[in-house]
Design a protein around this motif. Structure first.
Motif, PDB file in Angstrom:
ATOM      1  N   TYR A 144      42.462  39.293  38.725  1.00  0.00           N
ATOM      2  CA  TYR A 144      42.262  40.697  38.360  1.00  0.00           C
ATOM      3  C   TYR A 144      43.134  41.589  39.236  1.00  0.00           C
ATOM      4  CZ  TYR A 144      38.220  38.825  35.916  1.00  0.00           C
ATOM      5  OH  TYR A 144      37.396  38.098  35.078  1.00  0.00           O
TER       6      TYR A 144
ATOM      7  N   LYS B 132      32.649  32.204  40.554  1.00  0.00           N
ATOM      8  CA  LYS B 132      32.577  33.548  40.001  1.00  0.00           C
ATOM      9  C   LYS B 132      33.482  34.519  40.758  1.00  0.00           C
ATOM     10  CE  LYS B 132      28.109  33.124  37.754  1.00  0.00           C
ATOM     11  NZ  LYS B 132      26.801  33.767  37.483  1.00  0.00           N
ATOM     12  N   ARG B 133      33.654  35.683  40.162  1.00  0.00           N
ATOM     13  CA  ARG B 133      34.597  36.686  40.664  1.00  0.00           C
ATOM     14  C   ARG B 133      34.329  36.998  42.140  1.00  0.00           C
ATOM     15  NH1 ARG B 133      36.691  41.914  37.323  1.00  0.00           N
ATOM     16  NH2 ARG B 133      37.560  43.132  39.046  1.00  0.00           N
TER      17      ARG B 133
ATOM     18  N   ASP C 254      39.769  46.260  41.258  1.00  0.00           N
ATOM     19  CA  ASP C 254      38.322  46.113  41.180  1.00  0.00           C
ATOM     20  C   ASP C 254      37.784  46.518  39.808  1.00  0.00           C
ATOM     21  OD1 ASP C 254      38.178  45.204  43.779  1.00  0.00           O
ATOM     22  OD2 ASP C 254      37.794  47.191  44.625  1.00  0.00           O
ATOM     23  N   THR C 255      38.499  47.389  39.121  1.00  0.00           N
ATOM     24  CA  THR C 255      38.033  47.878  37.823  1.00  0.00           C
ATOM     25  C   THR C 255      38.627  47.110  36.644  1.00  0.00           C
ATOM     26  OG1 THR C 255      39.777  49.558  37.810  1.00  0.00           O
ATOM     27  CG2 THR C 255      37.649  50.191  38.740  1.00  0.00           C
ATOM     28  N   ASP C 256      39.559  46.217  36.916  1.00  0.00           N
ATOM     29  CA  ASP C 256      40.186  45.419  35.849  1.00  0.00           C
ATOM     30  C   ASP C 256      39.146  44.461  35.270  1.00  0.00           C
ATOM     31  OD1 ASP C 256      41.802  43.928  34.179  1.00  0.00           O
ATOM     32  OD2 ASP C 256      43.036  43.080  35.781  1.00  0.00           O
ATOM     33  N   LYS C 257      38.934  44.507  33.967  1.00  0.00           N
ATOM     34  CA  LYS C 257      37.956  43.647  33.310  1.00  0.00           C
ATOM     35  C   LYS C 257      38.599  42.488  32.554  1.00  0.00           C
ATOM     36  CE  LYS C 257      34.635  46.400  34.577  1.00  0.00           C
ATOM     37  NZ  LYS C 257      33.705  46.004  35.678  1.00  0.00           N
ATOM     38  N   GLU C 258      39.898  42.567  32.298  1.00  0.00           N
ATOM     39  CA  GLU C 258      40.574  41.556  31.494  1.00  0.00           C
ATOM     40  C   GLU C 258      41.260  40.505  32.349  1.00  0.00           C
ATOM     41  OE1 GLU C 258      43.980  41.281  27.980  1.00  0.00           O
ATOM     42  OE2 GLU C 258      43.132  43.208  28.587  1.00  0.00           O
TER      43      GLU C 258
END
Length: 225
Positions: free
Chosen positions: A167, A132-133, A170-174
């Motif tokens: 990514y 996981k991330r 930290d805010t990148d979701k794609e």
């Protein structure tokens, strides 16, 4: 862990002609902090490493965990892969470490990163396994500076899954998805890029490594011996 030094370089035909590739990787890292180069690792080295990894007895692999030394702990919520550290005891392993040394020397010369040592392991993800991330190094705790991943999967198809997702913040979701095709090299600044490995539908083989700086002081040796 195997600490790479310039004196470990030997001429074995796997590098010496890689300055063009190393230059592309360096330019990518300078411009965007990461590099994705497909079919880039020398084919003879890819084949040697693939043969070695698949010949390693399963007992030599251990369930991967989080942290190191006294802070190491298995956490199946975060990751379910298994690993085997590369020590240079085999010809293929030593050739890989030599190649990484050549890259280390080049990047230090071109980007002044101060890379001091290198550690890496084989990674095996069985069907359904994941990571996981996460980040490879926390900001302000400079030890791992540059992460590198090499894929050893022949005949990998898009429907097999198992992509690395890199990514950009930290805010990148794609994120940027990387299919684990044989010979692909991914390098990125360890503190800057959260990433994850998506579940695969077949066995997935790779090498993960980290170039480190020397943060030793009077109270500790880093990297540890």
């Amino acid at each position: 862990m195997y600490a790479l030094q310039t004196k470990d370089l030997v001429s074995n035909g796997d590098f010496g002609h890689d300055d063009t590739l190393f230059g592309l990787i360096a330019d990518d890292i300078y411009q965007q902090g990461y590099s994705i180069r497909h079919n880039a690792l020398p084919d003879s080295l890819v084949q040697a490493l693939t043969i070695q990894q698949q010949a390693i007895p399963s007992i030599k692999f251990k369930e991967a965990g989080i942290g190191r030394d006294n802070l190491y702990a298995k956490n199946e919520f975060v990751r379910t892969d298994e690993i085997c550290w590369i020590t240079g005891e085999t010809e293929a392993g030593q050739r890989w470490l030599n190649w990484a040394t050549a890259l280390q020397v080049f990047l230090n010369r071109r980007l002044f990163l101060g890379l001091f040592s290198f550690e890496s392991h084989f990674a095996h993800y069985g069907p359904g396994n994941y990571y996981k991330r996460h980040v490879d190094a926390f900001k302000g705790e400079a030890n791992r500076v540059l992460s590198i991943v090499v894929y050893l999967n022949s005949g990998w198809a898009l429907h097999n899954g198992g992509e690395l997702v890199l990514y950009k913040s930290d805010t990148d979701k794609e994120g940027v998805k990387v299919t684990p095709l044989q010979g692909t090299i991914v390098a990125f600044l360890s503190e800057e890029f959260p990433h994850e490995v998506l579940p695969a539908k077949r066995d997935r083989y790779s090498i993960a490594g980290w170039f480190r700086v020397n943060t030793s002081n009077k109270d500790k040796v880093d990297p540890p011996v």
